[in-house]
Design a protein around this motif. Structure first.
Motif, PDB file in Angstrom:
ATOM      1  N   ALA A  63       0.834  -1.215   0.000  1.00 19.42           N
ATOM      2  CA  ALA A  63       0.000   0.000   0.000  1.00 19.42           C
ATOM      3  C   ALA A  63       0.862   1.257   0.000  1.00 19.42           C
ATOM      4  O   ALA A  63       0.551   2.242  -0.679  1.00 19.42           O
ATOM      5  CB  ALA A  63      -0.932  -0.011   1.200  1.00 19.42           C
ATOM      6  N   ASP A  64       1.961   1.211   0.736  1.00 20.17           N
ATOM      7  CA  ASP A  64       2.858   2.371   0.803  1.00 20.17           C
ATOM      8  C   ASP A  64       3.531   2.658  -0.529  1.00 20.17           C
ATOM      9  O   ASP A  64       4.025   3.768  -0.753  1.00 20.17           O
ATOM     10  CB  ASP A  64       3.938   2.146   1.874  1.00 20.17           C
ATOM     11  CG  ASP A  64       3.392   2.252   3.285  1.00 20.17           C
ATOM     12  OD1 ASP A  64       2.290   2.798   3.454  1.00 20.17           O
ATOM     13  OD2 ASP A  64       4.064   1.777   4.220  1.00 20.17           O
TER      14      ASP A  64
ATOM     15  N   ALA B 207       3.194   3.235  -9.114  1.00 16.06           N
ATOM     16  CA  ALA B 207       2.523   2.893 -10.375  1.00 16.06           C
ATOM     17  C   ALA B 207       2.380   4.108 -11.272  1.00 16.06           C
ATOM     18  O   ALA B 207       2.219   3.979 -12.490  1.00 16.06           O
ATOM     19  CB  ALA B 207       1.144   2.303 -10.090  1.00 16.06           C
ATOM     20  N   GLY B 208       2.441   5.304 -10.682  1.00 14.69           N
ATOM     21  CA  GLY B 208       2.361   6.519 -11.475  1.00 14.69           C
ATOM     22  C   GLY B 208       0.962   6.798 -11.981  1.00 14.69           C
ATOM     23  O   GLY B 208      -0.026   6.180 -11.574  1.00 14.69           O
ATOM     24  N   ARG B 209       0.903   7.723 -12.883  1.00 14.94           N
ATOM     25  CA  ARG B 209      -0.370   8.169 -13.455  1.00 14.94           C
ATOM     26  C   ARG B 209      -0.878   7.139 -14.460  1.00 14.94           C
ATOM     27  O   ARG B 209      -0.111   6.643 -15.306  1.00 14.94           O
ATOM     28  CB  ARG B 209      -0.136   9.505 -14.149  1.00 14.94           C
ATOM     29  CG  ARG B 209      -1.328  10.119 -14.826  1.00 14.94           C
ATOM     30  CD  ARG B 209      -0.986  11.515 -15.309  1.00 14.94           C
ATOM     31  NE  ARG B 209      -2.095  12.138 -16.006  1.00 14.94           N
ATOM     32  CZ  ARG B 209      -2.170  13.441 -16.257  1.00 14.94           C
ATOM     33  NH1 ARG B 209      -1.185  14.246 -15.881  1.00 14.94           N
ATOM     34  NH2 ARG B 209      -3.218  13.949 -16.892  1.00 14.94           N
TER      35      ARG B 209
ATOM     36  N   LEU C 289      13.685 -22.538   1.808  1.00  9.90           N
ATOM     37  CA  LEU C 289      14.483 -22.185   0.628  1.00  9.90           C
ATOM     38  C   LEU C 289      15.236 -20.870   0.807  1.00  9.90           C
ATOM     39  O   LEU C 289      16.404 -20.750   0.414  1.00  9.90           O
ATOM     40  CB  LEU C 289      13.580 -22.064  -0.601  1.00  9.90           C
ATOM     41  CG  LEU C 289      12.894 -23.324  -1.111  1.00  9.90           C
ATOM     42  CD1 LEU C 289      11.992 -22.967  -2.283  1.00  9.90           C
ATOM     43  CD2 LEU C 289      13.909 -24.382  -1.525  1.00  9.90           C
ATOM     44  N   PHE C 290      14.568 -19.868   1.394  1.00 14.54           N
ATOM     45  CA  PHE C 290      15.089 -18.500   1.366  1.00 14.54           C
ATOM     46  C   PHE C 290      15.369 -17.894   2.738  1.00 14.54           C
ATOM     47  O   PHE C 290      15.980 -16.827   2.806  1.00 14.54           O
ATOM     48  CB  PHE C 290      14.102 -17.587   0.628  1.00 14.54           C
ATOM     49  CG  PHE C 290      13.676 -18.104  -0.718  1.00 14.54           C
ATOM     50  CD1 PHE C 290      14.598 -18.315  -1.726  1.00 14.54           C
ATOM     51  CD2 PHE C 290      12.343 -18.400  -0.970  1.00 14.54           C
ATOM     52  CE1 PHE C 290      14.206 -18.799  -2.967  1.00 14.54           C
ATOM     53  CE2 PHE C 290      11.939 -18.874  -2.208  1.00 14.54           C
ATOM     54  CZ  PHE C 290      12.871 -19.082  -3.209  1.00 14.54           C
ATOM     55  N   GLY C 291      14.920 -18.534   3.803  1.00 11.88           N
ATOM     56  CA  GLY C 291      15.134 -17.961   5.124  1.00 11.88           C
ATOM     57  C   GLY C 291      14.238 -16.765   5.376  1.00 11.88           C
ATOM     58  O   GLY C 291      13.162 -16.625   4.794  1.00 11.88           O
ATOM     59  N   GLU C 292      14.687 -15.851   6.244  1.00  9.00           N
ATOM     60  CA  GLU C 292      13.921 -14.665   6.605  1.00  9.00           C
ATOM     61  C   GLU C 292      13.852 -13.690   5.425  1.00  9.00           C
ATOM     62  O   GLU C 292      14.863 -13.430   4.770  1.00  9.00           O
ATOM     63  CB  GLU C 292      14.563 -13.968   7.804  1.00  9.00           C
ATOM     64  CG  GLU C 292      13.796 -12.793   8.339  1.00  9.00           C
ATOM     65  CD  GLU C 292      12.516 -13.173   9.048  1.00  9.00           C
ATOM     66  OE1 GLU C 292      11.694 -12.267   9.271  1.00  9.00           O
ATOM     67  OE2 GLU C 292      12.334 -14.356   9.385  1.00  9.00           O
ATOM     68  N   LEU C 293      12.677 -13.156   5.172  1.00  9.66           N
ATOM     69  CA  LEU C 293      12.466 -12.271   4.034  1.00  9.66           C
ATOM     70  C   LEU C 293      11.953 -10.920   4.501  1.00  9.66           C
ATOM     71  O   LEU C 293      11.279 -10.815   5.528  1.00  9.66           O
ATOM     72  CB  LEU C 293      11.463 -12.885   3.053  1.00  9.66           C
ATOM     73  CG  LEU C 293      11.851 -14.238   2.446  1.00  9.66           C
ATOM     74  CD1 LEU C 293      10.692 -14.813   1.661  1.00  9.66           C
ATOM     75  CD2 LEU C 293      13.084 -14.098   1.557  1.00  9.66           C
ATOM     76  N   LYS C 294      12.242  -9.878   3.690  1.00  9.68           N
ATOM     77  CA  LYS C 294      11.799  -8.532   3.999  1.00  9.68           C
ATOM     78  C   LYS C 294      11.191  -7.881   2.763  1.00  9.68           C
ATOM     79  O   LYS C 294      11.487  -8.261   1.632  1.00  9.68           O
ATOM     80  CB  LYS C 294      12.965  -7.664   4.495  1.00  9.68           C
ATOM     81  CG  LYS C 294      13.580  -8.128   5.811  1.00  9.68           C
ATOM     82  CD  LYS C 294      14.719  -7.199   6.219  1.00  9.68           C
ATOM     83  CE  LYS C 294      15.352  -7.641   7.536  1.00  9.68           C
ATOM     84  NZ  LYS C 294      16.471  -6.746   7.934  1.00  9.68           N
ATOM     85  N   ASN C 295      10.324  -6.896   3.004  1.00  9.07           N
ATOM     86  CA  ASN C 295       9.768  -6.037   1.957  1.00  9.07           C
ATOM     87  C   ASN C 295       9.122  -6.859   0.846  1.00  9.07           C
ATOM     88  O   ASN C 295       8.377  -7.786   1.113  1.00  9.07           O
ATOM     89  CB  ASN C 295      10.851  -5.094   1.434  1.00  9.07           C
ATOM     90  CG  ASN C 295      11.412  -4.203   2.532  1.00  9.07           C
ATOM     91  OD1 ASN C 295      10.705  -3.874   3.483  1.00  9.07           O
ATOM     92  ND2 ASN C 295      12.674  -3.831   2.425  1.00  9.07           N
ATOM     93  N   ILE C 296       9.415  -6.536  -0.411  1.00 11.05           N
ATOM     94  CA  ILE C 296       8.746  -7.197  -1.526  1.00 11.05           C
ATOM     95  C   ILE C 296       9.034  -8.688  -1.572  1.00 11.05           C
ATOM     96  O   ILE C 296       8.247  -9.483  -2.108  1.00 11.05           O
ATOM     97  CB  ILE C 296       9.140  -6.511  -2.868  1.00 11.05           C
ATOM     98  CG1 ILE C 296       8.208  -6.958  -4.002  1.00 11.05           C
ATOM     99  CG2 ILE C 296      10.588  -6.810  -3.216  1.00 11.05           C
ATOM    100  CD1 ILE C 296       6.771  -6.507  -3.826  1.00 11.05           C
ATOM    101  N   HIS C 297      10.134  -9.114  -0.966  1.00 16.43           N
ATOM    102  CA  HIS C 297      10.503 -10.531  -0.995  1.00 16.43           C
ATOM    103  C   HIS C 297       9.581 -11.381  -0.127  1.00 16.43           C
ATOM    104  O   HIS C 297       9.538 -12.599  -0.297  1.00 16.43           O
ATOM    105  CB  HIS C 297      11.961 -10.690  -0.589  1.00 16.43           C
ATOM    106  CG  HIS C 297      12.899  -9.947  -1.496  1.00 16.43           C
ATOM    107  ND1 HIS C 297      13.103 -10.326  -2.805  1.00 16.43           N
ATOM    108  CD2 HIS C 297      13.649  -8.836  -1.289  1.00 16.43           C
ATOM    109  CE1 HIS C 297      13.949  -9.483  -3.374  1.00 16.43           C
ATOM    110  NE2 HIS C 297      14.286  -8.576  -2.486  1.00 16.43           N
ATOM    111  N   VAL C 298       8.832 -10.743   0.791  1.00 16.29           N
ATOM    112  CA  VAL C 298       7.814 -11.470   1.551  1.00 16.29           C
ATOM    113  C   VAL C 298       6.709 -11.946   0.611  1.00 16.29           C
ATOM    114  O   VAL C 298       6.015 -12.930   0.891  1.00 16.29           O
ATOM    115  CB  VAL C 298       7.241 -10.587   2.683  1.00 16.29           C
ATOM    116  CG1 VAL C 298       6.175 -11.331   3.473  1.00 16.29           C
ATOM    117  CG2 VAL C 298       8.368 -10.133   3.616  1.00 16.29           C
TER     118      VAL C 298
END
Length: 328
Positions: A128-129, A134-136, A272-281
């Motif tokens: 959401a943030d 996405a722009g106009r 596979l990936f361990g702890e994830l943050k931001n878009i990788h969640v």
């Protein structure tokens, strides 16, 4: 053709925008809609004597913000024609029904993938943030696979390569080295494009992407201009390497199911990936889901609710993928 590399601290970095400057001024992709990137693109274009108002055509490889974000703003200044594959067109056009459906699908799949409540809400807040990226919205002209566009006497063919997104398309043309293509995120020189989380609208993302990689290899392009980083001089070999990567990842997913037993995508992603943050969640469990769904489609795994378990404890993973020589 001029390549412009834009900064990007939100996604994969070093976004490529391609300027085809002639009688018809054309951009392939536009970069993400942030102030810094907008100012950088304006400055880079000005160095070639071009402003946003001069742009006649915009060819978008797919709908992701870091490729299509500035299209609407450029169009507002220039009245440029914005072309994108019909599967991605409603999102770039900002159609409320398409945006709402994509949002609802994201929420549904996050629940199906097994994200804990706190991680799901964290991700939804992050998304959401970043909606402003996405722009106009743009007024778009959709195209289908195989359509061609003439730009200053050069024919560009749309080659539909879904997987990373539903509408992702390359633009093939005769270049200095033979048949070349602007490929967006169909293949990348360093990373393997995400499947599963990058476009939640796809129910069989890996199946589609594998077919796209095979089609790409069969085209045997002499050079590829990707949406991030640097030119790819042996694109068929790179596509084959990515295909092998997914074969190996599928083996790893099978290993997780064999060791842990029936699991949901979030559990497999953590292994596979361990702890994830931001878009990788989003991207991590999405990738796990793509591989689990592929195993289910091929009869190697079965799904009970949102949990996948092996039917065959020792499947031949090689049989689940086409045989491609990575050195071809």
């Amino acid at each position: 053709m001029k390549r412009i590399q834009l900064g990007n601290t939100v996604f994969e970095g070093k976004n490529d925008v391609y300027l085809l400057d002639g009688e018809t001024t054309t951009l392939v992709d536009t970069g993400v809609a942030t102030t810094d990137v907008r100012e950088q693109l304006e400055a880079e274009l000005a160095a070639f004597g071009v402003s946003f108002a001069d742009v006649d055509e915009i060819l978008l490889t797919h709908w992701h913000y870091d490729h299509a974000g500035l299209a609407g703003e450029i169009q507002a200044e220039s009245d440029a024609t914005v072309r994108i594959h019909e599967a991605d067109a409603p999102l770039v056009a900002g159609e409320e029904s398409a945006l709402s459906a994509e949002n609802e699908t994201t929420r549904r799949k996050l629940r199906e993938w097994g994200l804990p409540d706190d991680r799901r809400e964290e991700l939804l807040d992050f998304l959401a943030d970043h909606e402003s990226l996405a722009g106009r919205p743009a007024e778009v002209t959709p195209f289908e696979d195989g359509e061609t566009f003439d730009v200053d006497g050069v024919e560009y063919e749309a080659v539909h390569l879904p997987g990373h997104s539903a509408g992702l398309s390359a633009f093939a043309f005769e270049g200095e080295s033979g048949e070349e293509a602007f490929v967006g995120d169909a293949i990348l020189p360093k990373y393997t494009p995400n499947v599963g989380g990058a476009d939640v609208r796809l129910d069989a993302p890996l199946e589609l992407y594998v077919d796209s990689l095979v089609r790409f290899i069969d085209r045997d392009f002499d050079r590829a201009w990707p949406g991030h980083r640097d030119v790819i001089d042996d694109p068929s070999a790179r596509a084959a390497t990515i295909l092998d990567h997914h074969r190996e990842r599928t083996e790893n997913v099978v290993g997780v199911l064999r060791e842990r037993g029936p699991s949901d995508p979030w559990t497999v992603s953590a292994e596979l990936f361990g702890e994830l943050k931001n878009i990788h969640v989003l991207h991590g469990p999405g990738e796990a889901y793509a591989h689990l769904a592929h195993l289910e489609q091929r009869g190697v795994a079965e799904r009970d609710g949102n949990v996948y378990g092996l039917v065959d404890e020792n499947p031949d993973v090689d049989e689940l993928f086409p045989a491609i020589d990575a050195q071809s």
